[in-house]
Design a protein around this motif. Sequence first.
Motif, PDB file in Angstrom:
ATOM      1  N   ILE A   8      50.837 134.954  -3.420  1.00  0.00           N
ATOM      2  CA  ILE A   8      49.541 134.514  -2.890  1.00  0.00           C
ATOM      3  C   ILE A   8      48.418 135.093  -3.731  1.00  0.00           C
ATOM      4  O   ILE A   8      47.440 134.392  -4.061  1.00  0.00           O
ATOM      5  CB  ILE A   8      49.394 134.952  -1.419  1.00  0.00           C
ATOM      6  CG1 ILE A   8      50.469 134.282  -0.562  1.00  0.00           C
ATOM      7  CG2 ILE A   8      48.007 134.603  -0.884  1.00  0.00           C
ATOM      8  CD1 ILE A   8      50.521 134.794   0.857  1.00  0.00           C
ATOM      9  N   ASN A  39      44.424 130.402   4.575  1.00  0.00           N
ATOM     10  CA  ASN A  39      44.659 128.983   4.245  1.00  0.00           C
ATOM     11  C   ASN A  39      45.710 128.851   3.142  1.00  0.00           C
ATOM     12  O   ASN A  39      46.598 127.990   3.215  1.00  0.00           O
ATOM     13  CB  ASN A  39      43.359 128.317   3.821  1.00  0.00           C
ATOM     14  CG  ASN A  39      42.401 128.109   4.986  1.00  0.00           C
ATOM     15  OD1 ASN A  39      42.833 128.021   6.135  1.00  0.00           O
ATOM     16  ND2 ASN A  39      41.116 128.022   4.706  1.00  0.00           N
ATOM     17  N   ALA A  40      45.602 129.718   2.127  1.00  0.00           N
ATOM     18  CA  ALA A  40      46.567 129.666   1.031  1.00  0.00           C
ATOM     19  C   ALA A  40      47.961 130.041   1.525  1.00  0.00           C
ATOM     20  O   ALA A  40      48.960 129.418   1.140  1.00  0.00           O
ATOM     21  CB  ALA A  40      46.128 130.602  -0.093  1.00  0.00           C
ATOM     22  N   LYS A  42      49.198 129.669   4.529  1.00  0.00           N
ATOM     23  CA  LYS A  42      49.746 128.562   5.324  1.00  0.00           C
ATOM     24  C   LYS A  42      50.278 127.450   4.422  1.00  0.00           C
ATOM     25  O   LYS A  42      51.375 126.928   4.637  1.00  0.00           O
ATOM     26  CB  LYS A  42      48.675 128.016   6.252  1.00  0.00           C
ATOM     27  CG  LYS A  42      48.288 128.944   7.394  1.00  0.00           C
ATOM     28  CD  LYS A  42      47.159 128.354   8.237  1.00  0.00           C
ATOM     29  CE  LYS A  42      46.749 129.303   9.349  1.00  0.00           C
ATOM     30  NZ  LYS A  42      45.609 128.762  10.140  1.00  0.00           N
ATOM     31  N   LYS A  43      49.502 127.075   3.418  1.00  0.00           N
ATOM     32  CA  LYS A  43      49.907 125.999   2.513  1.00  0.00           C
ATOM     33  C   LYS A  43      51.163 126.369   1.712  1.00  0.00           C
ATOM     34  O   LYS A  43      52.009 125.516   1.432  1.00  0.00           O
ATOM     35  CB  LYS A  43      48.763 125.671   1.556  1.00  0.00           C
ATOM     36  CG  LYS A  43      47.566 125.004   2.223  1.00  0.00           C
ATOM     37  CD  LYS A  43      46.472 124.716   1.207  1.00  0.00           C
ATOM     38  CE  LYS A  43      45.266 124.065   1.871  1.00  0.00           C
ATOM     39  NZ  LYS A  43      44.173 123.804   0.894  1.00  0.00           N
ATOM     40  N   MET A  44      51.277 127.642   1.357  1.00  0.00           N
ATOM     41  CA  MET A  44      52.412 128.093   0.546  1.00  0.00           C
ATOM     42  C   MET A  44      53.643 128.410   1.395  1.00  0.00           C
ATOM     43  O   MET A  44      54.709 128.667   0.853  1.00  0.00           O
ATOM     44  CB  MET A  44      52.002 129.331  -0.272  1.00  0.00           C
ATOM     45  CG  MET A  44      50.886 129.065  -1.283  1.00  0.00           C
ATOM     46  SD  MET A  44      50.270 130.559  -2.111  1.00  0.00           S
ATOM     47  CE  MET A  44      51.698 130.996  -3.103  1.00  0.00           C
ATOM     48  N   GLY A  45      53.504 128.399   2.733  1.00  0.00           N
ATOM     49  CA  GLY A  45      54.648 128.642   3.611  1.00  0.00           C
ATOM     50  C   GLY A  45      55.028 130.091   3.743  1.00  0.00           C
ATOM     51  O   GLY A  45      56.217 130.428   3.864  1.00  0.00           O
ATOM     52  N   TYR A  46      54.038 130.973   3.777  1.00  0.00           N
ATOM     53  CA  TYR A  46      54.297 132.400   3.916  1.00  0.00           C
ATOM     54  C   TYR A  46      54.855 132.683   5.307  1.00  0.00           C
ATOM     55  O   TYR A  46      54.179 132.509   6.316  1.00  0.00           O
ATOM     56  CB  TYR A  46      53.007 133.177   3.677  1.00  0.00           C
ATOM     57  CG  TYR A  46      53.155 134.682   3.755  1.00  0.00           C
ATOM     58  CD1 TYR A  46      54.046 135.358   2.932  1.00  0.00           C
ATOM     59  CD2 TYR A  46      52.387 135.422   4.645  1.00  0.00           C
ATOM     60  CE1 TYR A  46      54.175 136.737   2.995  1.00  0.00           C
ATOM     61  CE2 TYR A  46      52.509 136.806   4.714  1.00  0.00           C
ATOM     62  CZ  TYR A  46      53.404 137.452   3.888  1.00  0.00           C
ATOM     63  OH  TYR A  46      53.525 138.819   3.958  1.00  0.00           O
TER      64      TYR A  46
END
Length: 339
Positions: A8, A39-40, A42-46
Motif C-alpha cells: 500500500i 480507499n487504497a 479497500k481497492k487492493m483487497g487488504y
Amino acid sequence: MKVNTTAIAQALNISRSTVSKALNNRPEVRDETKEMVLNAAKKMGYKKLVDSANTPKKDICLLIHEDEASNNFWSMILRGAENYLSSNGFRIFFGVINGTEEKQGIIPAMLSTNNMPAGIIMIGSYRCEYYSSIRRLGLPVVATDMPADMKDNELLNDIVFMNGESSVYEITKNLIDSGISDIAFVGDINWSRSIRERWNGYKLAILENDLKLNRDYDPFVYTERQDHFEDIAENLYRVGHFPKAFVCANDVVALRLIGMLEEKGFRVPEDIVVTGFDNFTLDAVTPKNLTTVSYDISAIGYLAARQILWRVDNPDMPYMITRINSKVIYANNTKHQTK
C-alpha cells in the motif's frame, strides 16, 4: 500477490509507517491521508483492514506461560503494562500457553483468527523457535526477555528487561574484595538472556580478579524454575566441597538454597554467604538479611506497553533493547559488606 502495508505504501508513494498509523486511526495522521490509505487498502483487497476509520484496533495481547500466570512477579509486570495501555485507550487480552504448546510452536487460538490485535507483549522467556512462530503473524512484538544465546544483532523484536550483568559483577567483586574467592553461581544460564547476563557478570568478576571458574560447581547451573528446586538438593549432595559464597540467579532460588544449607547445619552468612536478585520473593516479602538487586519491576511492563504502541506506529525502525536500571541492596548483617 499478497497485499500488505508495504504494498500500500509503495502504491501511494508514502512511508509504511504512515500507512500503519492511518489504518490504526492515529491522531497525528491527517484525515485526508487516512481516507486515501483506507480507499487504497479497500481497492487492493487488504485483508486486515478495519471496517472504518472510526473503529481502529485497540487490543494488545499479553502472552504468558501457564505456570507463570499466577506468579506475583509477573503480575507486577502485567500491572505496569495494563496501566499504560488503559491510559492510552487500549484493551488487553491474555494469551496463555503451556510448555508442550511452546515446543510445538502452537499459537493461541485468539491469535489465529481474523480479529488480530494491534500488537503482542511476550512476558517471560521462550524458545527461540517460538519467537519466530509469533513473528510470522506479522504483528508488532515486544518481549520482556530473550533466548540466552541470542545475540544483539539477531533480534526478532524489541526487548525490555533489567540490567543484570553489572549488578551481579558488583556483588561478586564485593565478595572477592572482602576476601571470599571460592564462589559458585546458581541458576540455569541457558534458560534466558537475563539469567545468562547475570552469569556473565559473575564470570567477569571472577576472571578479572585472576581467579578460575571452578568446574566442580557446574552442577549448580541448573533450571531455576520453581518445580526444579529438587535439583539444588541433589547437587548439594553431589558436590563434595562447598563454596564460601553462592551468587544466585534470583531471590527465590537464594531463599530455597538458604533453607537447604541450614538443614545441613551451615549458618548463613556466617559459614556461607548467599546473595539473590530481584528484591522480590513469591510472597512479596524479601528478607532483610539477603543481599540482592533491586529495580522497578512494574516499570518493565510499563515500558513494554509504551514500546509496543510506538512499534505499531514505527514498524520499519530497527529493533531495540531497553534496559531498566538496577541497584545492589546490601544486607545489614552480612560479613561480606564493604560498601
